[in-house]
Design a protein around this motif. Structure first.
Motif, PDB file in Angstrom:
ATOM      1  N   GLN A 186     -70.473  -4.868 -68.566  1.00 53.85           N
ATOM      2  CA  GLN A 186     -70.535  -4.776 -70.023  1.00 53.85           C
ATOM      3  C   GLN A 186     -69.167  -4.516 -70.635  1.00 53.85           C
ATOM      4  O   GLN A 186     -68.948  -3.478 -71.285  1.00 53.85           O
ATOM      5  CB  GLN A 186     -71.513  -3.685 -70.446  1.00 53.85           C
ATOM      6  CG  GLN A 186     -72.955  -4.006 -70.127  1.00 53.85           C
ATOM      7  CD  GLN A 186     -73.895  -2.995 -70.772  1.00 53.85           C
ATOM      8  OE1 GLN A 186     -73.709  -2.584 -71.912  1.00 53.85           O
ATOM      9  NE2 GLN A 186     -74.902  -2.585 -70.031  1.00 53.85           N
ATOM     10  N   PRO A 187     -68.203  -5.439 -70.434  1.00 55.98           N
ATOM     11  CA  PRO A 187     -66.899  -5.218 -71.070  1.00 55.98           C
ATOM     12  C   PRO A 187     -67.048  -5.234 -72.591  1.00 55.98           C
ATOM     13  O   PRO A 187     -67.900  -5.937 -73.130  1.00 55.98           O
ATOM     14  CB  PRO A 187     -66.072  -6.407 -70.582  1.00 55.98           C
ATOM     15  CG  PRO A 187     -67.076  -7.462 -70.248  1.00 55.98           C
ATOM     16  CD  PRO A 187     -68.288  -6.714 -69.751  1.00 55.98           C
ATOM     17  N   TRP A 194     -58.483  -0.717 -74.979  1.00 58.31           N
ATOM     18  CA  TRP A 194     -58.570  -1.247 -73.619  1.00 58.31           C
ATOM     19  C   TRP A 194     -59.791  -0.643 -72.955  1.00 58.31           C
ATOM     20  O   TRP A 194     -59.998   0.563 -73.017  1.00 58.31           O
ATOM     21  CB  TRP A 194     -57.315  -0.887 -72.815  1.00 58.31           C
ATOM     22  CG  TRP A 194     -56.147  -1.709 -73.221  1.00 58.31           C
ATOM     23  CD1 TRP A 194     -55.127  -1.334 -74.062  1.00 58.31           C
ATOM     24  CD2 TRP A 194     -55.864  -3.036 -72.816  1.00 58.31           C
ATOM     25  NE1 TRP A 194     -54.233  -2.361 -74.205  1.00 58.31           N
ATOM     26  CE2 TRP A 194     -54.667  -3.427 -73.442  1.00 58.31           C
ATOM     27  CE3 TRP A 194     -56.505  -3.959 -71.981  1.00 58.31           C
ATOM     28  CZ2 TRP A 194     -54.098  -4.682 -73.260  1.00 58.31           C
ATOM     29  CZ3 TRP A 194     -55.944  -5.209 -71.799  1.00 58.31           C
ATOM     30  CH2 TRP A 194     -54.745  -5.559 -72.442  1.00 58.31           C
ATOM     31  N   HIS A 195     -60.610  -1.485 -72.337  1.00 54.83           N
ATOM     32  CA  HIS A 195     -61.813  -1.008 -71.651  1.00 54.83           C
ATOM     33  C   HIS A 195     -61.646  -1.206 -70.155  1.00 54.83           C
ATOM     34  O   HIS A 195     -61.491  -2.330 -69.675  1.00 54.83           O
ATOM     35  CB  HIS A 195     -63.037  -1.785 -72.140  1.00 54.83           C
ATOM     36  CG  HIS A 195     -64.344  -1.240 -71.645  1.00 54.83           C
ATOM     37  ND1 HIS A 195     -65.535  -1.849 -71.923  1.00 54.83           N
ATOM     38  CD2 HIS A 195     -64.658  -0.137 -70.918  1.00 54.83           C
ATOM     39  CE1 HIS A 195     -66.521  -1.165 -71.376  1.00 54.83           C
ATOM     40  NE2 HIS A 195     -66.004  -0.113 -70.756  1.00 54.83           N
ATOM     41  N   VAL A 233     -55.481   2.938 -77.380  1.00 52.77           N
ATOM     42  CA  VAL A 233     -56.709   3.646 -77.032  1.00 52.77           C
ATOM     43  C   VAL A 233     -57.294   2.981 -75.796  1.00 52.77           C
ATOM     44  O   VAL A 233     -57.277   1.759 -75.675  1.00 52.77           O
ATOM     45  CB  VAL A 233     -57.737   3.593 -78.186  1.00 52.77           C
ATOM     46  CG1 VAL A 233     -59.042   4.263 -77.794  1.00 52.77           C
ATOM     47  CG2 VAL A 233     -57.173   4.233 -79.448  1.00 52.77           C
ATOM     48  N   SER A 234     -57.812   3.785 -74.892  1.00 53.00           N
ATOM     49  CA  SER A 234     -58.427   3.267 -73.677  1.00 53.00           C
ATOM     50  C   SER A 234     -59.792   3.912 -73.494  1.00 53.00           C
ATOM     51  O   SER A 234     -59.973   5.100 -73.771  1.00 53.00           O
ATOM     52  CB  SER A 234     -57.542   3.587 -72.466  1.00 53.00           C
ATOM     53  OG  SER A 234     -58.149   3.201 -71.262  1.00 53.00           O
ATOM     54  N   LEU A 235     -60.753   3.123 -73.027  1.00 50.36           N
ATOM     55  CA  LEU A 235     -62.068   3.638 -72.673  1.00 50.36           C
ATOM     56  C   LEU A 235     -62.197   3.545 -71.166  1.00 50.36           C
ATOM     57  O   LEU A 235     -62.216   2.453 -70.600  1.00 50.36           O
ATOM     58  CB  LEU A 235     -63.186   2.836 -73.347  1.00 50.36           C
ATOM     59  CG  LEU A 235     -64.614   3.212 -72.943  1.00 50.36           C
ATOM     60  CD1 LEU A 235     -64.933   4.655 -73.321  1.00 50.36           C
ATOM     61  CD2 LEU A 235     -65.611   2.257 -73.566  1.00 50.36           C
ATOM     62  N   MET A 241     -59.610  -4.411 -66.648  1.00 51.18           N
ATOM     63  CA  MET A 241     -59.115  -3.956 -67.955  1.00 51.18           C
ATOM     64  C   MET A 241     -59.270  -5.116 -68.933  1.00 51.18           C
ATOM     65  O   MET A 241     -58.740  -6.206 -68.703  1.00 51.18           O
ATOM     66  CB  MET A 241     -57.643  -3.551 -67.876  1.00 51.18           C
ATOM     67  CG  MET A 241     -57.358  -2.315 -67.043  1.00 51.18           C
ATOM     68  SD  MET A 241     -58.000  -0.794 -67.736  1.00 51.18           S
ATOM     69  CE  MET A 241     -56.898  -0.534 -69.121  1.00 51.18           C
ATOM     70  N   THR A 242     -60.006  -4.885 -70.031  1.00 48.35           N
ATOM     71  CA  THR A 242     -60.233  -5.908 -71.047  1.00 48.35           C
ATOM     72  C   THR A 242     -59.839  -5.343 -72.409  1.00 48.35           C
ATOM     73  O   THR A 242     -60.187  -4.206 -72.732  1.00 48.35           O
ATOM     74  CB  THR A 242     -61.721  -6.341 -71.055  1.00 48.35           C
ATOM     75  OG1 THR A 242     -62.068  -6.835 -69.756  1.00 48.35           O
ATOM     76  CG2 THR A 242     -61.976  -7.414 -72.097  1.00 48.35           C
ATOM     77  N   HIS A 243     -59.122  -6.150 -73.215  1.00 49.23           N
ATOM     78  CA  HIS A 243     -58.733  -5.754 -74.567  1.00 49.23           C
ATOM     79  C   HIS A 243     -59.899  -6.069 -75.494  1.00 49.23           C
ATOM     80  O   HIS A 243     -60.334  -7.218 -75.575  1.00 49.23           O
ATOM     81  CB  HIS A 243     -57.471  -6.526 -74.980  1.00 49.23           C
ATOM     82  CG  HIS A 243     -56.630  -5.813 -75.952  1.00 49.23           C
ATOM     83  ND1 HIS A 243     -55.871  -6.458 -76.894  1.00 49.23           N
ATOM     84  CD2 HIS A 243     -56.387  -4.496 -76.150  1.00 49.23           C
ATOM     85  CE1 HIS A 243     -55.212  -5.581 -77.609  1.00 49.23           C
ATOM     86  NE2 HIS A 243     -55.511  -4.384 -77.181  1.00 49.23           N
TER      87      HIS A 243
END
Length: 172
Positions: A167-168, A34-35, A124-126, A46-48
């Motif tokens: 920049q996703p 997840w970003h 995991v998340s960024l 939040m983008t996968h």
């Protein structure tokens, strides 16, 4: 009955005894994260995102090959955190561009656009919402907190990356 015997003979038996089939060439894996990123208006989202540029190689001989995707080389800091039961992170931006990996328990992140993602072990998340700006409600970055009545254990890897906007999924 014949079908189950065929399945055992063709699939299970070779796997049990390490016998490779002709069509068993490993395929490139895909992992996901997840970003939490910021757009040009300062709103977080939040983008996968997929991670899929893997190479099959050893990390240290004589260990066998494993799929690897090196996203970025450079300095980093590893931090283990334990968020107490019912932890409430309020609205805040991430202090640095950081990877967050839940080890035990579940937590959530809500972006400024309203998207809420619940993550647990294996996710995991960024976090990259440093360029977010306060909205009319006073929200900035993201709102995070624990799910359930237990503490949450996280591993955080802070990087020296410069935060970006629009920049996703920039790490693939």
């Amino acid at each position: 009955m014949r079908r189950s015997r065929f399945f055992f003979a063709a699939v299970v038996f070779p796997c049990l005894f390490g016998i490779a089939r002709a069509d068993s060439t490993p395929s490139h894996p895909t992992m996901w994260y997840w970003h939490n990123w910021t757009d040009h208006d300062g709103v977080s989202h939040m983008t996968h995102c997929p991670v899929q540029n893997f190479d099959l190689k050893t990390m240290s001989k004589p260990a066998g090959p494993q799929w690897q995707d090196r996203l970025k080389a450079g300095p980093s800091q590893v931090i283990f955190t334990v968020q107490p039961a019912h932890w409430d992170g309020s609205w805040h931006p991430d202090p640095k561009v950081q990877w967050i990996i839940p080890l035990k328990g579940s937590w959530y992140v809500t972006a400024m656009d309203g998207k809420k993602v619940i993550m647990g072990p294996g996710d995991v998340s960024l976090g990259e919402d440093q360029k977010s700006r306060k909205d009319a409600r006073g929200h900035i970055g993201h709102f995070a907190g624990n799910v359930g009545d237990d503490p949450v254990e996280l591993m955080v890897i802070q990087t020296d990356e410069t935060p970006t906007t629009d920049q996703p999924c920039r790490f693939r």
